[in-house]
Write an enzyme that holds these catalytic residues in place. Structure first.
Site, PDB file in Angstrom:
ATOM      1  NE  ARG A 105      83.397  57.027  67.287  1.00 36.47           N
ATOM      2  CZ  ARG A 105      84.196  57.608  68.178  1.00 36.47           C
ATOM      3  NH1 ARG A 105      83.681  58.343  69.149  1.00 36.47           N
ATOM      4  NH2 ARG A 105      85.498  57.445  68.123  1.00 36.47           N
ATOM      5  CG  HIS A 132      88.725  53.325  68.263  1.00 39.86           C
ATOM      6  ND1 HIS A 132      88.512  53.983  67.066  1.00 39.86           N
ATOM      7  CD2 HIS A 132      88.803  54.292  69.221  1.00 39.86           C
ATOM      8  CE1 HIS A 132      88.463  55.277  67.291  1.00 39.86           C
ATOM      9  NE2 HIS A 132      88.633  55.496  68.576  1.00 39.86           N
ATOM     10  CD  GLN A 135      92.754  56.369  69.916  1.00 40.23           C
ATOM     11  OE1 GLN A 135      91.729  57.021  69.736  1.00 40.23           O
ATOM     12  NE2 GLN A 135      93.910  56.934  70.249  1.00 40.23           N
ATOM     13  CG  ASP A 221      89.221  53.147  76.526  1.00 43.77           C
ATOM     14  OD1 ASP A 221      88.951  54.334  76.790  1.00 43.77           O
ATOM     15  OD2 ASP A 221      88.643  52.493  75.633  1.00 43.77           O
ATOM     16  CB  CYS A 261      91.848  56.101  73.004  1.00 47.48           C
ATOM     17  SG  CYS A 261      90.463  55.594  74.038  1.00 47.48           S
ATOM     18  NE  ARG A 289      91.979  58.531  65.882  1.00 45.80           N
ATOM     19  CZ  ARG A 289      90.716  58.521  66.331  1.00 45.80           C
ATOM     20  NH1 ARG A 289      90.472  58.682  67.618  1.00 45.80           N
ATOM     21  NH2 ARG A 289      89.697  58.286  65.511  1.00 45.80           N
TER      22      ARG A 289
HETATM   23  N1  NVA Z   1      86.262  52.337  74.581  1.00 49.79           N
HETATM   24  C1  NVA Z   1      85.734  53.674  74.411  1.00 49.79           C
HETATM   25  C2  NVA Z   1      86.597  54.437  73.457  1.00 49.79           C
HETATM   26  C3  NVA Z   1      86.154  55.865  73.204  1.00 49.79           C
HETATM   27  C4  NVA Z   1      87.037  56.566  72.217  1.00 49.79           C
HETATM   28  C5  NVA Z   1      84.300  53.599  73.922  1.00 49.79           C
HETATM   29  O1  NVA Z   1      84.021  52.773  73.056  1.00 49.79           O
HETATM   30  O2  NVA Z   1      83.471  54.355  74.409  1.00 49.79           O
HETATM   31  N1   CP Z   2      89.596  58.610  71.009  1.00 54.46           N
HETATM   32  C1   CP Z   2      88.460  58.880  70.360  1.00 54.46           C
HETATM   33  O1   CP Z   2      88.041  58.168  69.448  1.00 54.46           O
HETATM   34  O2   CP Z   2      87.860  60.022  70.774  1.00 54.46           O
HETATM   35  P1   CP Z   2      86.407  60.545  70.365  1.00 54.46           P
HETATM   36  O3   CP Z   2      85.395  59.626  70.996  1.00 54.46           O
HETATM   37  O4   CP Z   2      86.329  61.947  70.919  1.00 54.46           O
HETATM   38  O5   CP Z   2      86.277  60.531  68.870  1.00 54.46           O
END
Ligand code: NVA
Ligand code: CP
Length: 316
Positions: A105, A132, A135, A221, A261, A289
């Site tokens: 990540r 992502h 997801q 989101d 998500c 997930r």
């Molecule tokens: N769009 C959000 C998703 C978090 C799971 C982010 O990137 O922070």
């Molecule tokens: N939806 C998701 O990826 O959640 P986290 O940021 O908690 O991993």
């Protein structure tokens, strides 16, 4: 290292590969629910590298890997040499000699691509600024569980054209459904950044209510994704009219689902009445997930599995 299979963005896999993954996820989930042991990855190690915060992604990969008989190691950039300037290429060489699969990540998609190019083992995108994919595998599996195939359906995306939105758009191309997107002015879809092949599978709407009309799934989101915190106040103002509320769910199809998500900011991108209401499947979505990623780990490490004998065979 060219022959190693990675999952860096949704379109890395074909529709046939997703059909296989969804079937495996259903089987793996059933084993979990029945307390049946399934340990095809014993002695295998997953390394998870986090440069951003996470609850679901970390937990679902770590628990999932353990449930498959393997182990998972958590690294974050604060404690690793990556933060101190060790090159991504060098890190990939070393990490991939000590592990069987890596999940990352991070911020730029380019970083994960560079890591994968230097990795001896499969690399999974656990979220980047651009995508992502894990997801959306879980989200579509959840849709299928509740409503059947997603082919030909309409998904309404309301809000920011972020990493999750981009991945929905790729999924629509691979799996053949439509996305109705409504973003505030200035936050529109960037087709090249989203990695789209054409504009055939999405339509943009200036009015979020029109985007949701007759849709089979409404999803959104956060207004400010990780890494964009400096824009928080400006985004709060710009997105104020893009909250998914009961009015939008009323114009969607009667059996429309709501997904997010998570984590969520109730009262910003979605009203509490929607996310905590009867059309919301967000807890199934979060749980899935883990089941879908277990199928992904199994597939990347063992290839196609002969379900009848439970003997894992490589398809490579
Ligand atoms: N769009 C959000 C998703 C978090 C799971 C982010 O990137 O922070
Ligand atoms: N939806 C998701 O990826 O959640 P986290 O940021 O908690 O991993």
């Amino acid at each position: 290292m060219d022959s190693v299979k990675h999952f860096l963005q949704f379109k890395d896999f074909s529709r046939a590969q997703f059909d296989y993954l969804f079937a495996r996820a259903a089987w793996i989930k059933a084993q979990f629910k029945a307390y049946r042991k399934y340990w095809p990855l014993s002695d295998r190690t997953l390394v998870m590298i986090f440069e951003k915060a996470s609850t679901r992604t970390r937990l679902s990969f770590e628990a999932g890997m353990q449930q498959l008989g393997g182990s998972a190691i958590y690294l974050n950039s604060r404690d690793s040499q990556l933060q101190r300037g060790e090159s991504v290429e060098d890190a990939a060489q070393v990490i991939s000699r000590m592990s069987d699969v890596v999940m990352i990540r991070t911020f730029e998609q380019a970083l994960i691509e560079r890591f994968a190019a230097n990795s001896r083992v499969p690399v999974i995108n656990g979220l980047t600024n651009e995508y992502h994919p894990c997801q959306i595998v879980a989200d579509i599996f959840t849709f299928i569980e509740h409503r059947g195939p997603i082919q030909g359906k309409t998904v309404a995306w309301i809000g920011d054209s972020n990493n999750v939105c981009n991945t929905w758009l790729q999924a629509a191309e691979v799996l053949d459904f439509k996305v109705h997107v409504s973003t505030p002015p200035g936050y529109e879809v960037e087709p090249a950044r989203a990695g789209l092949r054409s504009a055939l599978h999405y339509e943009e709407f200036s009015d979020p209510l029109e985007a949701t009309r007759n849709s089979d799934l409404v999803t959104t989101d956060v207004w400010t994704s990780m890494g964009f915190e400096a824009e928080n106040e400006e985004r709060r103002r710009d997105f104020a009219d893009w909250q998914v509320g009961p009015d939008m769910m009323r114009v969607a199809r009667p059996r429309a689902l709501f997904m997010h998500c998570l984590p969520v900011h109730r009262g910003e991108e979605v009203a509490a009445a929607v996310i905590d209401g009867p059309q919301s499947v967000v807890w199934d979505e979060a749980e899935n997930r883990m089941h879908t990623q277990k199928a992904l780990l199994e597939y990347l490490l063992l290839g196609h599995v002969d379900v009848s004998s439970d003997v894992a065979k490589s398809d490579s």
